[in-house]
Design an enzyme around this catalytic site. Structure first.
Site, PDB file in Angstrom:
ATOM      1  CE  LYS A  13      47.814  39.922  41.133  1.00 20.52           C
ATOM      2  NZ  LYS A  13      49.144  39.848  41.787  1.00 20.52           N
ATOM      3  NE  ARG A  88      46.750  45.144  44.546  1.00 21.77           N
ATOM      4  CZ  ARG A  88      47.201  45.014  43.321  1.00 21.77           C
ATOM      5  NH1 ARG A  88      46.417  45.149  42.307  1.00 21.77           N
ATOM      6  NH2 ARG A  88      48.457  44.708  43.127  1.00 21.77           N
ATOM      7  NE  ARG A 123      57.144  42.533  37.785  1.00 16.89           N
ATOM      8  CZ  ARG A 123      55.969  42.389  38.368  1.00 16.89           C
ATOM      9  NH1 ARG A 123      54.984  41.802  37.740  1.00 16.89           N
ATOM     10  NH2 ARG A 123      55.797  42.846  39.585  1.00 16.89           N
ATOM     11  NE  ARG A 156      55.294  46.699  38.215  1.00 19.83           N
ATOM     12  CZ  ARG A 156      54.229  45.979  38.558  1.00 19.83           C
ATOM     13  NH1 ARG A 156      53.644  45.202  37.676  1.00 19.83           N
ATOM     14  NH2 ARG A 156      53.757  46.045  39.775  1.00 19.83           N
ATOM     15  NE  ARG A 167      54.293  45.654  44.127  1.00 15.86           N
ATOM     16  CZ  ARG A 167      54.934  45.079  43.096  1.00 15.86           C
ATOM     17  NH1 ARG A 167      56.238  45.245  42.947  1.00 15.86           N
ATOM     18  NH2 ARG A 167      54.270  44.360  42.230  1.00 15.86           N
TER      19      ARG A 167
HETATM   20  P1  AP5 Z   1      53.542  38.450  37.033  1.00 18.28           P
HETATM   21  O1  AP5 Z   1      52.658  37.576  36.187  1.00 18.28           O
HETATM   22  O2  AP5 Z   1      53.968  39.752  36.476  1.00 18.28           O
HETATM   23  O3  AP5 Z   1      52.905  38.613  38.482  1.00 18.28           O
HETATM   24  P2  AP5 Z   1      51.632  39.395  38.963  1.00 18.28           P
HETATM   25  O4  AP5 Z   1      50.951  38.541  39.975  1.00 18.28           O
HETATM   26  O5  AP5 Z   1      50.806  39.872  37.807  1.00 18.28           O
HETATM   27  O6  AP5 Z   1      52.395  40.570  39.723  1.00 18.28           O
HETATM   28  P3  AP5 Z   1      52.245  42.145  39.781  1.00 18.28           P
HETATM   29  O7  AP5 Z   1      53.484  42.670  40.457  1.00 18.28           O
HETATM   30  O8  AP5 Z   1      51.888  42.722  38.447  1.00 18.28           O
HETATM   31  O9  AP5 Z   1      51.080  42.278  40.751  1.00 18.28           O
HETATM   32  P4  AP5 Z   1      50.811  43.376  41.692  1.00 18.28           P
HETATM   33  O10 AP5 Z   1      49.575  42.774  42.143  1.00 18.28           O
HETATM   34  O11 AP5 Z   1      51.660  43.838  42.761  1.00 18.28           O
HETATM   35  O12 AP5 Z   1      50.933  44.681  40.763  1.00 18.28           O
HETATM   36  P5  AP5 Z   1      49.880  45.447  39.884  1.00 18.28           P
HETATM   37  O13 AP5 Z   1      50.497  45.754  38.599  1.00 18.28           O
HETATM   38  O14 AP5 Z   1      48.550  44.760  39.905  1.00 18.28           O
HETATM   39  O15 AP5 Z   1      54.817  37.561  37.453  1.00 18.28           O
HETATM   40  C1  AP5 Z   1      55.863  38.136  38.210  1.00 18.28           C
HETATM   41  C2  AP5 Z   1      57.227  37.711  37.601  1.00 18.28           C
HETATM   42  O16 AP5 Z   1      57.435  36.312  37.828  1.00 18.28           O
HETATM   43  C3  AP5 Z   1      57.310  37.900  36.078  1.00 18.28           C
HETATM   44  O17 AP5 Z   1      58.622  38.237  35.747  1.00 18.28           O
HETATM   45  C4  AP5 Z   1      56.951  36.504  35.523  1.00 18.28           C
HETATM   46  O18 AP5 Z   1      57.543  36.281  34.253  1.00 18.28           O
HETATM   47  C5  AP5 Z   1      57.516  35.588  36.586  1.00 18.28           C
HETATM   48  N1  AP5 Z   1      56.712  34.398  36.806  1.00 18.28           N
HETATM   49  C6  AP5 Z   1      55.352  34.298  36.789  1.00 18.28           C
HETATM   50  N2  AP5 Z   1      54.961  33.037  37.068  1.00 18.28           N
HETATM   51  C7  AP5 Z   1      56.116  32.336  37.297  1.00 18.28           C
HETATM   52  C8  AP5 Z   1      56.385  30.976  37.638  1.00 18.28           C
HETATM   53  N3  AP5 Z   1      55.396  30.093  37.826  1.00 18.28           N
HETATM   54  N4  AP5 Z   1      57.696  30.604  37.795  1.00 18.28           N
HETATM   55  C9  AP5 Z   1      58.704  31.504  37.611  1.00 18.28           C
HETATM   56  N5  AP5 Z   1      58.499  32.798  37.282  1.00 18.28           N
HETATM   57  C10 AP5 Z   1      57.231  33.219  37.122  1.00 18.28           C
HETATM   58  O19 AP5 Z   1      49.728  46.774  40.774  1.00 18.28           O
HETATM   59  C11 AP5 Z   1      50.770  47.708  40.907  1.00 18.28           C
HETATM   60  C12 AP5 Z   1      50.339  48.818  41.861  1.00 18.28           C
HETATM   61  O20 AP5 Z   1      49.176  49.482  41.323  1.00 18.28           O
HETATM   62  C13 AP5 Z   1      49.922  48.353  43.255  1.00 18.28           C
HETATM   63  O21 AP5 Z   1      51.011  48.220  44.130  1.00 18.28           O
HETATM   64  C14 AP5 Z   1      48.963  49.484  43.656  1.00 18.28           C
HETATM   65  O22 AP5 Z   1      49.672  50.626  44.067  1.00 18.28           O
HETATM   66  C15 AP5 Z   1      48.267  49.817  42.350  1.00 18.28           C
HETATM   67  N6  AP5 Z   1      47.018  49.056  42.159  1.00 18.28           N
HETATM   68  C16 AP5 Z   1      46.744  48.157  41.166  1.00 18.28           C
HETATM   69  N7  AP5 Z   1      45.509  47.668  41.291  1.00 18.28           N
HETATM   70  C17 AP5 Z   1      44.982  48.263  42.395  1.00 18.28           C
HETATM   71  C18 AP5 Z   1      43.738  48.146  43.061  1.00 18.28           C
HETATM   72  N8  AP5 Z   1      42.772  47.302  42.620  1.00 18.28           N
HETATM   73  N9  AP5 Z   1      43.533  48.908  44.165  1.00 18.28           N
HETATM   74  C19 AP5 Z   1      44.469  49.758  44.614  1.00 18.28           C
HETATM   75  N10 AP5 Z   1      45.678  49.900  44.038  1.00 18.28           N
HETATM   76  C20 AP5 Z   1      45.935  49.159  42.934  1.00 18.28           C
END
Ligand code: AP5
Length: 210
Positions: A13, A88, A123, A156, A167
């Site tokens: 994402k 979410r 990552r 991270r 997760r």
């Molecule tokens: P990346 O683009 O970083 O993936 P992402 O989908 O953004 O993953 P996140 O881990 O950031 O999402 P998340 O939803 O768990 O965490 P968030 O920060 O929102 O890609 C992942 C890796 O793969 C990277 O290394 C990238 O380079 C690689 N990659 C990407 N595409 C690729 C491809 N096609 N091929 C190969 N490699 C690829 O949330 C963290 C925490 O915050 C949550 O667990 C929760 O505790 C809290 N939180 C955040 N938002 C909320 C909410 N709305 N409500 C409640 N808690 C929340």
């Protein structure tokens, strides 16, 4: 255009939001990045969020809704935005509706749990601006240094294998129901996210423009 990027942790994402933001000149609003910043700065929201984030659980809705509301009220979001990681839960989606925020499209990036588990160990994220990299698939130009802001890139805490599994479980229980929620409103488009990053970007851009 107001969009939501939906998908499991590590589906890409953030990576795709970065590409689309440049193309459409609108900001990406990542609640994950905002929460990590709040934790770093020791704010009330950060203190409330840390233990949930470290365990791979969702931060309570009221904390996240508060920070999201403030962010999308800022000037740079007036012409549109991409929500990355929000909503979410169905309660968060309903809060967005009750704020009067119109969502044009919800792009689901679909990646299997197996592919995600394999991806996450590589990552790396920027401590400064939150940009996301991968040691194999999207390396920084200079090892350990963010291309965008020059700060250090690190692993991270919640990318440890056991936390990634927690997760994924949270995603399937609490967030995946949003697919039906937005499908029934005619907003959902699903793209396969298992190809490489550039190929996935083509699919995402086609889905947005289609
Ligand atoms: P990346 O683009 O970083 O993936 P992402 O989908 O953004 O993953 P996140 O881990 O950031 O999402 P998340 O939803 O768990 O965490 P968030 O920060 O929102 O890609 C992942 C890796 O793969 C990277 O290394 C990238 O380079 C690689 N990659 C990407 N595409 C690729 C491809 N096609 N091929 C190969 N490699 C690829 O949330 C963290 C925490 O915050 C949550 O667990 C929760 O505790 C809290 N939180 C955040 N938002 C909320 C909410 N709305 N409500 C409640 N808690 C929340």
């Amino acid at each position: 255009m107001n969009m939501i990027f939906l998908g499991a942790p590590g589906a890409g994402k953030g990576t795709q939001a970065e590409v689309v933001c440049k193309e459409l000149n609108i900001p990406a609003v990542s609640t994950g990045n905002m929460l990590r910043e709040a934790v770093k700065n020791g704010t009330d929201a950060g203190l409330a969020a840390k233990k949930f984030m470290d365990a791979g659980e969702l931060v309570p809705d009221e904390v996240v809704i508060g920070i999201l509301k403030d962010r999308i009220a800022q000037d740079d979001a007036k012409n549109g935005f991409i929500l990355d990681g929000f909503p979410r839960t169905v309660a968060q989606a309903e809060a967005l509706e009750s704020m009067g925020v119109k969502i044009d499209k919800v792009v689901e990036i679909d990646v299997s749990d197996e592919a995600i588990t394999a991806r996450m160990s590589g990552r790396r994220v920027c401590e400064g601006c939150g940009n996301s990299y991968h040691i194999e698939y999207k390396p920084t130009k200079v090892e350990g240094v963010c291309d965008a802001c020059g700060a250090k890139v690190v692993q991270r805490i919640d990318d440890k294998p056991e936390t990634v599994q927690a997760r994924l479980k949270t995603y399937h229980e609490k967030t995946a129901p949003l697919k039906d929620y937005y499908q029934s409103r005619g907003k959902l488009v699903t793209v396969q996210g298992q190809n490489d990053i550039a190929e996935t970007s083509k699919l995402v851009l086609a889905a947005i423009k289609g």
